[in-house]
Design an enzyme around this catalytic site. Structure first.
Site, PDB file in Angstrom:
ATOM      1  N   GLU A  93      51.326  32.805  43.211  1.00 20.14           N
ATOM      2  CA  GLU A  93      49.971  32.325  43.980  1.00 20.14           C
ATOM      3  C   GLU A  93      50.150  30.581  44.226  1.00 20.14           C
ATOM      4  O   GLU A  93      48.902  30.434  44.553  1.00 20.14           O
ATOM      5  CB  GLU A  93      48.874  32.736  43.115  1.00 20.14           C
ATOM      6  CG  GLU A  93      48.788  32.540  41.759  1.00 20.14           C
ATOM      7  CD  GLU A  93      47.520  32.967  41.280  1.00 20.14           C
ATOM      8  OE1 GLU A  93      46.555  32.866  41.456  1.00 20.14           O
ATOM      9  OE2 GLU A  93      47.874  33.889  39.944  1.00 20.14           O
TER      10      GLU A  93
ATOM     11  N   CYS B  50      47.508  36.761  39.351  1.00 19.48           N
ATOM     12  CA  CYS B  50      48.584  36.897  38.188  1.00 19.48           C
ATOM     13  C   CYS B  50      49.557  38.362  38.066  1.00 19.48           C
ATOM     14  O   CYS B  50      50.234  38.416  37.352  1.00 19.48           O
ATOM     15  CB  CYS B  50      47.891  36.275  36.798  1.00 19.48           C
ATOM     16  SG  CYS B  50      47.102  34.699  37.013  1.00 19.48           S
TER      17      CYS B  50
ATOM     18  N   THR C 201      43.290  24.546  31.272  1.00 22.75           N
ATOM     19  CA  THR C 201      44.380  25.696  31.118  1.00 22.75           C
ATOM     20  C   THR C 201      45.643  25.685  31.940  1.00 22.75           C
ATOM     21  O   THR C 201      46.097  26.696  32.320  1.00 22.75           O
ATOM     22  CB  THR C 201      43.550  26.979  31.198  1.00 22.75           C
ATOM     23  OG1 THR C 201      43.105  26.897  32.706  1.00 22.75           O
ATOM     24  CG2 THR C 201      42.341  26.933  30.473  1.00 22.75           C
TER      25      THR C 201
ATOM     26  N   SER D  36      34.804  35.074  35.401  1.00 19.73           N
ATOM     27  CA  SER D  36      36.161  35.313  35.224  1.00 19.73           C
ATOM     28  C   SER D  36      36.581  36.127  34.019  1.00 19.73           C
ATOM     29  O   SER D  36      37.361  37.099  33.961  1.00 19.73           O
ATOM     30  CB  SER D  36      37.301  34.280  35.502  1.00 19.73           C
ATOM     31  OG  SER D  36      37.290  33.286  34.653  1.00 19.73           O
TER      32      SER D  36
ATOM     33  N   HIS E 193      48.211  39.441  29.690  1.00 18.23           N
ATOM     34  CA  HIS E 193      48.122  38.273  30.486  1.00 18.23           C
ATOM     35  C   HIS E 193      47.323  37.230  29.679  1.00 18.23           C
ATOM     36  O   HIS E 193      46.093  37.510  29.192  1.00 18.23           O
ATOM     37  CB  HIS E 193      47.244  38.672  31.762  1.00 18.23           C
ATOM     38  CG  HIS E 193      46.863  37.483  32.431  1.00 18.23           C
ATOM     39  ND1 HIS E 193      47.806  36.150  32.821  1.00 18.23           N
ATOM     40  CD2 HIS E 193      45.845  36.868  33.047  1.00 18.23           C
ATOM     41  CE1 HIS E 193      47.132  35.440  33.535  1.00 18.23           C
ATOM     42  NE2 HIS E 193      46.079  35.791  33.678  1.00 18.23           N
TER      43      HIS E 193
ATOM     44  N   LYS F 129      39.258  37.618  22.903  1.00 15.11           N
ATOM     45  CA  LYS F 129      38.486  38.206  23.109  1.00 15.11           C
ATOM     46  C   LYS F 129      38.552  39.575  23.508  1.00 15.11           C
ATOM     47  O   LYS F 129      37.839  40.911  23.338  1.00 15.11           O
ATOM     48  CB  LYS F 129      37.681  37.639  24.420  1.00 15.11           C
ATOM     49  CG  LYS F 129      36.960  36.312  24.321  1.00 15.11           C
ATOM     50  CD  LYS F 129      36.391  35.658  25.328  1.00 15.11           C
ATOM     51  CE  LYS F 129      35.956  34.331  25.464  1.00 15.11           C
ATOM     52  NZ  LYS F 129      34.762  33.816  24.382  1.00 15.11           N
TER      53      LYS F 129
ATOM     54  N   ASN G  69      48.566  28.130  31.097  1.00 10.42           N
ATOM     55  CA  ASN G  69      48.858  29.382  31.992  1.00 10.42           C
ATOM     56  C   ASN G  69      49.776  29.311  33.032  1.00 10.42           C
ATOM     57  O   ASN G  69      49.903  28.197  33.646  1.00 10.42           O
ATOM     58  CB  ASN G  69      47.358  29.554  32.902  1.00 10.42           C
ATOM     59  CG  ASN G  69      47.155  30.867  33.514  1.00 10.42           C
ATOM     60  OD1 ASN G  69      47.937  31.671  33.421  1.00 10.42           O
ATOM     61  ND2 ASN G  69      45.909  31.232  33.789  1.00 10.42           N
TER      62      ASN G  69
ATOM     63  N   SER H  43      43.158  37.925  38.755  1.00 12.33           N
ATOM     64  CA  SER H  43      41.908  37.856  39.384  1.00 12.33           C
ATOM     65  C   SER H  43      41.603  38.385  40.796  1.00 12.33           C
ATOM     66  O   SER H  43      42.561  38.523  41.538  1.00 12.33           O
ATOM     67  CB  SER H  43      41.500  36.355  39.582  1.00 12.33           C
ATOM     68  OG  SER H  43      41.152  36.072  38.119  1.00 12.33           O
TER      69      SER H  43
HETATM   70  P1  HMG Z   1      34.459  25.512  29.321  1.00 14.93           P
HETATM   71  O1  HMG Z   1      33.268  25.987  29.950  1.00 14.93           O
HETATM   72  O2  HMG Z   1      34.886  24.291  29.418  1.00 14.93           O
HETATM   73  O3  HMG Z   1      34.704  25.903  27.850  1.00 14.93           O
HETATM   74  O4  HMG Z   1      35.565  26.764  29.884  1.00 14.93           O
HETATM   75  P2  HMG Z   1      33.517  26.569  26.739  1.00 14.93           P
HETATM   76  O5  HMG Z   1      32.578  25.265  26.547  1.00 14.93           O
HETATM   77  O6  HMG Z   1      33.492  27.875  27.116  1.00 14.93           O
HETATM   78  O7  HMG Z   1      34.395  26.445  25.686  1.00 14.93           O
HETATM   79  C1  HMG Z   1      35.598  27.498  25.481  1.00 14.93           C
HETATM   80  C2  HMG Z   1      35.675  27.779  23.921  1.00 14.93           C
HETATM   81  O8  HMG Z   1      35.663  26.845  23.090  1.00 14.93           O
HETATM   82  C3  HMG Z   1      34.422  28.640  23.539  1.00 14.93           C
HETATM   83  O9  HMG Z   1      34.660  29.806  22.707  1.00 14.93           O
HETATM   84  C4  HMG Z   1      33.623  27.613  22.656  1.00 14.93           C
HETATM   85  O10 HMG Z   1      32.760  27.994  21.841  1.00 14.93           O
HETATM   86  C5  HMG Z   1      34.604  26.744  22.001  1.00 14.93           C
HETATM   87  P3  HMG Z   1      34.032  31.036  23.151  1.00 14.93           P
HETATM   88  O11 HMG Z   1      32.401  31.128  22.722  1.00 14.93           O
HETATM   89  O12 HMG Z   1      34.279  31.450  24.272  1.00 14.93           O
HETATM   90  O13 HMG Z   1      34.611  32.164  21.987  1.00 14.93           O
HETATM   91  N1  HMG Z   1      34.598  25.621  21.723  1.00 14.93           N
HETATM   92  C6  HMG Z   1      35.035  24.996  20.320  1.00 14.93           C
HETATM   93  N2  HMG Z   1      35.733  25.688  19.351  1.00 14.93           N
HETATM   94  C7  HMG Z   1      35.728  24.868  18.312  1.00 14.93           C
HETATM   95  N3  HMG Z   1      35.522  23.396  18.055  1.00 14.93           N
HETATM   96  C8  HMG Z   1      34.966  23.056  19.097  1.00 14.93           C
HETATM   97  C9  HMG Z   1      34.546  23.648  20.036  1.00 14.93           C
HETATM   98  N4  HMG Z   1      34.054  23.400  21.256  1.00 14.93           N
HETATM   99  C10 HMG Z   1      33.845  24.481  22.079  1.00 14.93           C
HETATM  100  N5  HMG Z   1      34.612  21.666  19.035  1.00 14.93           N
HETATM  101  C11 HMG Z   1      36.618  28.410  30.941  1.00 14.93           C
HETATM  102  C12 HMG Z   1      35.989  27.711  29.588  1.00 14.93           C
HETATM  103  C13 HMG Z   1      37.328  29.928  30.487  1.00 14.93           C
HETATM  104  C14 HMG Z   1      35.383  29.005  31.677  1.00 14.93           C
HETATM  105  C15 HMG Z   1      37.449  27.584  31.652  1.00 14.93           C
HETATM  106  O14 HMG Z   1      38.593  27.111  30.890  1.00 14.93           O
HETATM  107  C16 HMG Z   1      38.026  28.101  33.094  1.00 14.93           C
HETATM  108  O15 HMG Z   1      37.325  28.027  33.931  1.00 14.93           O
HETATM  109  N6  HMG Z   1      39.088  28.655  33.009  1.00 14.93           N
HETATM  110  C17 HMG Z   1      39.821  29.017  34.498  1.00 14.93           C
HETATM  111  C18 HMG Z   1      39.610  30.461  34.616  1.00 14.93           C
HETATM  112  C19 HMG Z   1      40.111  31.314  33.584  1.00 14.93           C
HETATM  113  O16 HMG Z   1      41.270  31.057  32.913  1.00 14.93           O
HETATM  114  N7  HMG Z   1      39.636  32.560  33.283  1.00 14.93           N
HETATM  115  C20 HMG Z   1      40.111  33.483  32.274  1.00 14.93           C
HETATM  116  C21 HMG Z   1      40.157  34.918  32.828  1.00 14.93           C
HETATM  117  S1  HMG Z   1      40.620  34.993  34.576  1.00 14.93           S
HETATM  118  C22 HMG Z   1      42.355  35.230  34.465  1.00 14.93           C
HETATM  119  O17 HMG Z   1      43.039  35.420  33.405  1.00 14.93           O
HETATM  120  C23 HMG Z   1      43.043  34.882  35.875  1.00 14.93           C
HETATM  121  C24 HMG Z   1      43.691  33.527  36.110  1.00 14.93           C
HETATM  122  O18 HMG Z   1      44.970  33.566  35.235  1.00 14.93           O
HETATM  123  C25 HMG Z   1      43.994  33.485  37.575  1.00 14.93           C
HETATM  124  C26 HMG Z   1      44.812  34.699  38.154  1.00 14.93           C
HETATM  125  O19 HMG Z   1      44.541  35.749  37.851  1.00 14.93           O
HETATM  126  O20 HMG Z   1      45.352  34.367  39.202  1.00 14.93           O
HETATM  127  C27 HMG Z   1      42.806  32.478  35.586  1.00 14.93           C
END
Ligand code: HMG
Length: 447
Positions: free
Chosen positions: A85, A122, A165, A213, A246, A255, A330, A366
């Site tokens: 991609e 992906c 990531t 996502s 993935h 999760k 990733n 996605s």
């Molecule tokens: P964010 O908003 O920066 O992070 O982004 P957050 O505040 O949600 O924290 C992440 C986790 O860390 C949470 O855990 C927090 O509690 C924890 P959860 O509640 O989710 O279990 N946390 C802590 N833990 C321990 N000590 C601490 C601490 N602080 C926080 N001090 C987000 C997270 C995934 C939204 C961001 O990384 C993002 O936008 N990523 C890109 C999109 C993505 O990867 N999505 C995944 C599903 S889609 C997919 O897999 C397809 C993809 O590969 C693309 C494709 O297919 O082409 C992305």
């Protein structure tokens, strides 16, 4: 139509040669706690391409090592499919560039080989394997094997929540009859819907609704699992040894894993054993309204993930598949294929005889589509896994400072003009060698 077993005969992984340490380097610069990355997302580092690396060099280097190691010549390969991609051309596929690179190193050429490029975020790497499988099973391959290459520079815009990531690397896989590594099941399950959660509409870095996502990933994976069971029969946790999924970041798989475990233990002896501690799973028919049912299900899931049954299953089946992802981030199309290798590598290191064991493989892209199928480990799997040099590659990565990371990110941003010096010296590999007269990218092999 042939009914000989078809699957993955060999795999090679090529990582980007730079490393961004998330806890030591990224977290302090972003003003975040390191645990947000190491514990929350489950990531310790990201791989980045050096300035002379891109999706072509990483893919060609992985394919080169694979062909070299297996003693293959172009005449042995009837198809080259690239899943990516991060493509830089709307017409000329990356597979043509990679074939051009490989022709610099092997006798003969790939003029006879069907080449293409697969796009569906992906999940496209798995779709390319699927295309190769169907081509061989239809007996259109004239005894030749297929080369499938999943290659991406998975970079996000600076300050996007996805920035932590990021990753970059390629996985090359040889799809063939009587495979050495794993045989693929004919049965597959799909979960596919028109979703707007992660996309790149004529832009280099993705537009992402990160929180959404995550929900879409879980929903489509669930659909795919249910759909798989329609053809493959009900799945029990004891049916498979590893569950490579993935892995955009390990926390995502964490999760998904508990939801999958809840689904596959429903109505089983395991649900009965767990009932003594946490009761039976809530059933929809016992509730008058959907909200109360969903609340009860969420409460049950929270308790389930603390049980010994679940934790033991997770440690044995899922955790080993995340080892490499923790160090590289990733890789988009390559990610699930890295998870497979990671899991098998940990079985090899533990001295386990995995022949005949099954893997439940969950791919996802996605936009959005999930696919589930089963793979069976083959007799010569250990030779293939032992031949990998991924540990050495990871160890040799150049550890970036935050300022260097910023420069490298700019160097890979098409919208920025930046002339950053390379951080590592190329050694026995393909490198980007500038632009040609029609805007094509050029490559050469450095001894
Ligand atoms: P964010 O908003 O920066 O992070 O982004 P957050 O505040 O949600 O924290 C992440 C986790 O860390 C949470 O855990 C927090 O509690 C924890 P959860 O509640 O989710 O279990 N946390 C802590 N833990 C321990 N000590 C601490 C601490 N602080 C926080 N001090 C987000 C997270 C995934 C939204 C961001 O990384 C993002 O936008 N990523 C890109 C999109 C993505 O990867 N999505 C995944 C599903 S889609 C997919 O897999 C397809 C993809 O590969 C693309 C494709 O297919 O082409 C992305």
């Amino acid at each position: 139509m042939t009914d000989t077993p078809v699957g993955i005969d060999a795999i090679e992984i090529h990582t980007g040669k730079l490393k961004l340490d998330l806890a030591e380097t990224f977290a302090p610069a972003m003003g975040d706690s390191p645990e947000k990355y190491t514990k929350g997302l489950g990531l310790h580092a990201s791989s980045f391409p050096d300035t002379y690396e891109d999706i072509v060099t990483m893919g060609a280097n992985a394919a080169h090592r694979l062909m070299d190691r297996k003693g293959l010549e172009p005449d042995d390969i009837g198809r080259i499919d690239v899943a990516t991609e991060s493509a830089f051309d709307h017409s000329k596929p990356v597979s043509t560039y990679i074939a051009g690179c490989l022709e610099q190193r092997f006798e003969g050429n790939f003029h006879h080989a069907n080449k293409g490029e697969r796009k569906f975020a992906c999940v496209a790497g798995t779709q390319s394997i699927d295309d190769a499988y169907n081509w061989i099973r239809a007996d259109r391959h004239r005894g030749r094997a297929a080369l499938v290459i999943a290659t991406d520079t998975a970079l996000y815009a600076r300050d996007d929540p996805g920035e932590s990531t990021q990753g970059a690397g390629a996985v090359a896989m040889l799809i063939d009859e009587d495979p050495n590594l794993v045989e693929l099941s004919t049965e597959q399950g799909y979960g596919s819907a028109d979703e707007t959660d992660f996309l790149k509409p004529q832009q280099q870095f993705p537009s992402v609704d990160g929180k959404r996502s995550v929900k879409v990933y879980l929903a489509r994976m669930r659909e795919a699992l249910v759909d798989y069971e329609r053809v493959g029969g009900t799945i029990h946790p004891d049916d498979f040894r590893l569950g490579p999924f993935h892995t955009p970041f390990p926390g995502m798989v964490r999760k998904a894993a508990v939801l999958a475990y809840r689904h596959i233990t429903r109505g089983t002896d395991i649900e009965d054993e767990l009932a003594e501690d946490i009761g039976k799973q809530p059933r929809r028919e016992a509730f008058d309204d959907e909200e109360a049912f969903m609340d009860a299900l969420a409460d049950y899931t929270d308790e389930l993930k603390e049980t010994d049954h679940y934790l033991e299953w997770y440690d044995r089946t899922i955790d080993p598949t995340l080892d490499i992802a923790r160090q590289v981030g990733n890789w988009y199309t390559g990610s699930v294929h890295v998870a497979r290798v990671s899991g098998l590598k940990s079985l090899a290191e533990a001295g386990e005889d995995a022949v005949g064991q099954n893997l439940l493989v969950g791919s996802y892209g996605s936009g959005a589509q999930a696919e589930i199928h089963v793979e069976t480990v083959q007799e010569n799997w250990l030779d293939e896994i032992d031949a990998l040099n991924i540990d050495e590659q990871l160890e040799n990565r150049y550890d970036l400072t935050f300022e260097e990371y910023e420069d490298v990110h700019d160097a890979h941003n098409y919208d920025e003009d930046s002339s950053v010096e390379e951080f590592t010296a190329p050694d026995g590999e393909f490198v980007f060698d500038g632009w040609g007269r029609m805007g094509e990218r050029k490559y050469r092999y450095v001894e």
